[in-house]
Design an enzyme around this catalytic site. Sequence first.
Site: not given
Length: 804
Positions: A411, A414, A479
Amino acid sequence: MTKATIGGLALGLALCMAATPHAGAQNADRKLQGVTQNGNTLEIATSDGRYLVKPYSSNIVETTFIPTGERLDPASHAVILAPGQVPVTLKDEGARLSFATPGITVTIDRQPFRISYAYRGKPLVAEKRGYEAKKAARDMETIEFALEDGEALYGAGARAVGMNRRGHRFELYNKAHYGYGDRSELLNYTIPVALSSKKYAIHFDNPQTGWLDFDSRKDGTLRYEVGGGRKTYQVVAGDSWDEVMAGYTGLTGRQPLPPRWAFGNFASRFGYRSEAETRAVVDSFIAEKIPLDAVVLDLYWFGKEVKGTMGNLDWDRDTFPNAEKMMADFKQKGVKTVVISEPFVLTTSKRWQEAVDGKVLALDTSGKPYTYDFYFGNTGLIDLYKPEGRNWLWDIYRKLKAGGVSGWWGDLGEPEVHPAALQHANGAASKVHNIYGHDWARLIAEGYGKEFPNERPFILMRAGYSGSQRFGMIPWSGDVSRSWGGLQSQMEISLQMGMQGLAYMHSDLGGFAGAVLDDELYVRWLQYGVFQPVFRPHAQEEVAPEPVFRSPRAKVLARAAVWLRYAMLPYNYTIAFDNSQTGMPLMRPLMFVEADPGKPFERAGTYLWGPDFLVAPVVEPGATRREVYFPNSGSVWFDFYTGDKHRGGVLEVVKPEEAHIPVFVRAGAFVPMAKVVQTTRDYTGRQIDLNYYHDASVAASNGKLYDDDGETAGAFEQGKYEIVRFTSRYVGGRLEIGFATETGKAYAAAERGFSLKVHNVHAKPRSVTIDGRAAASRWNARHKLLEVTVPARKGQDAQLAIML
């Protein structure tokens, strides 16, 4: 190697030749000075640098521009295909030169200078101004191409802006968009590739941050903008979308087949706070007879609080005192354990000093760990670009795996916050930002390849880049809000990502963000989830994402969706195998099969699931009607639930049902299905319900079933597999259905039986035979269904004849 040089020839002659289309838009300052062929590579010398043009295959050509004063950078994050020994021809035609493979022809116009591409004589695309250097320090380097009027564009990663993305300028900077709905211009996966309705793709082979402009200025220009780095792109072409997909994934790598349990149901939320709670959730699924294959643990597994604990990456023994025993117990129940990890090590975490001492972290300009604040606390970032960072993280994964962890959830990769001043071992953040998640997945995939070579890893990642699919990366769409708008955007995101190689893009089923309790939305999202790559309800804990905790009616409908997902295992696993071999995505836009490009295939709301299913998710509350376009005039589609017949080439309005979304099956399709099991551990594939959708318009058809042990890495390549191929032939009222089995050299063949279900049989057959002998059959007049038992045997090889 042969070497031929054509230097400065016939420039005067070129002036009197007719200009090619768009030539007036070229960079008039660039002059051709000479051309050299060195084996299969063409080197073009110009007044400001040199081009290198080389083919990878007959339908893939790479072009690199090296400005004067710069050196060739041969390193690619994306390309793994070796340039092939493709036959090429170089011709001097006076005003222009042509460099041709059997498929792609590269034409170099002398004056004004231009490079253009054609495939089998059909023009594809041409450089417009080509490469242009920065005019000032803050400017971007650019490469421009000329587009045709009416040409549709796809690609640029995960976005929600409409299927035809022409007219937009897209930032290439992986970034989370919390709580997005029906529209998002920037998400966690930005990919520097443009795909055209003319059936070609251009991949810009440079991971640095920048922009990809799909003609936002409405001047017919595709423009790639980047701060620096390689000026390399590949052109991939084909006669069909199948060929374009095969070419692009052959170039950048194909997705290895995931473990079979990845196609099952996941229990997941943000998050399970204790061992006791996690055990109770798993047991609830079993008690409710809702199949389950994995439980996913969010960040509470290593800390009691959301903030301040990231980077611990070890079990919190207060809340998970017997984690290893818990995972072993789950495994006995056929349930795998997946744990989250992030690339951030907080200064308050238990491992901070360990990470500092081990030189694990990215640095500031003074050589100290770069620290900064973000939502979770004050942090450093693991530097994956030096061996200390990679080895430290892999060692943690190795130990967790030894304790019983079966899958990995990466998670915030990026990375979510990635300051420009932060220094990695190989340079500034902007150089690696977009491939940080890509290289994180590489770390896990290569670790498995070295230490657990027989196992297929499960790697769920929130960020990646072009080529990430070859590491087995399973992406999700971030999300998304719990809203109808959030559901509406998901088909487009998955379809576009599948076209760009990442065929397992999926969403948090039910939506993630927001304390919204909407059972209709939840059920419709799960019903869509049956026909998308990974079935994983996940959300914030304020409203439970697990079906076992929903209202009685929602639970019943959700259970039905999960059961259908498990019944579809043989079909889903087979199309996943096809993806691993050909690059064809699991979810496919209608234009992949639509013969008439003028039909409404630009809408993402109806799509193909594999080659045989047409799916139309319900994405509006209280819907009483649903428009469905049935592709291909002359084809036939059957309602999956009622058997009603629909003609291709027609836009129809159908009535949605509460129990399911509209789903249709192609006439001539073979759809293998199975009895529902509580976990894929109990799946055998030894008794298959084989549905054949007969129609008199289909004279011949074929299909297959792929099977292996569901867990061995490279099972097909090792010969540890079985493929049963199905054929149909219909002529003069006689329907023949054949079975033929291919058994891998290292596979122990087992008996496999089939319950053949032939749909759309309007009258009781006059006779049914198997291998020339009369066979027992049952015909259901109400459902127009003929059932025939094909006895189990090793290496199934049978011929059925049905006289209708």
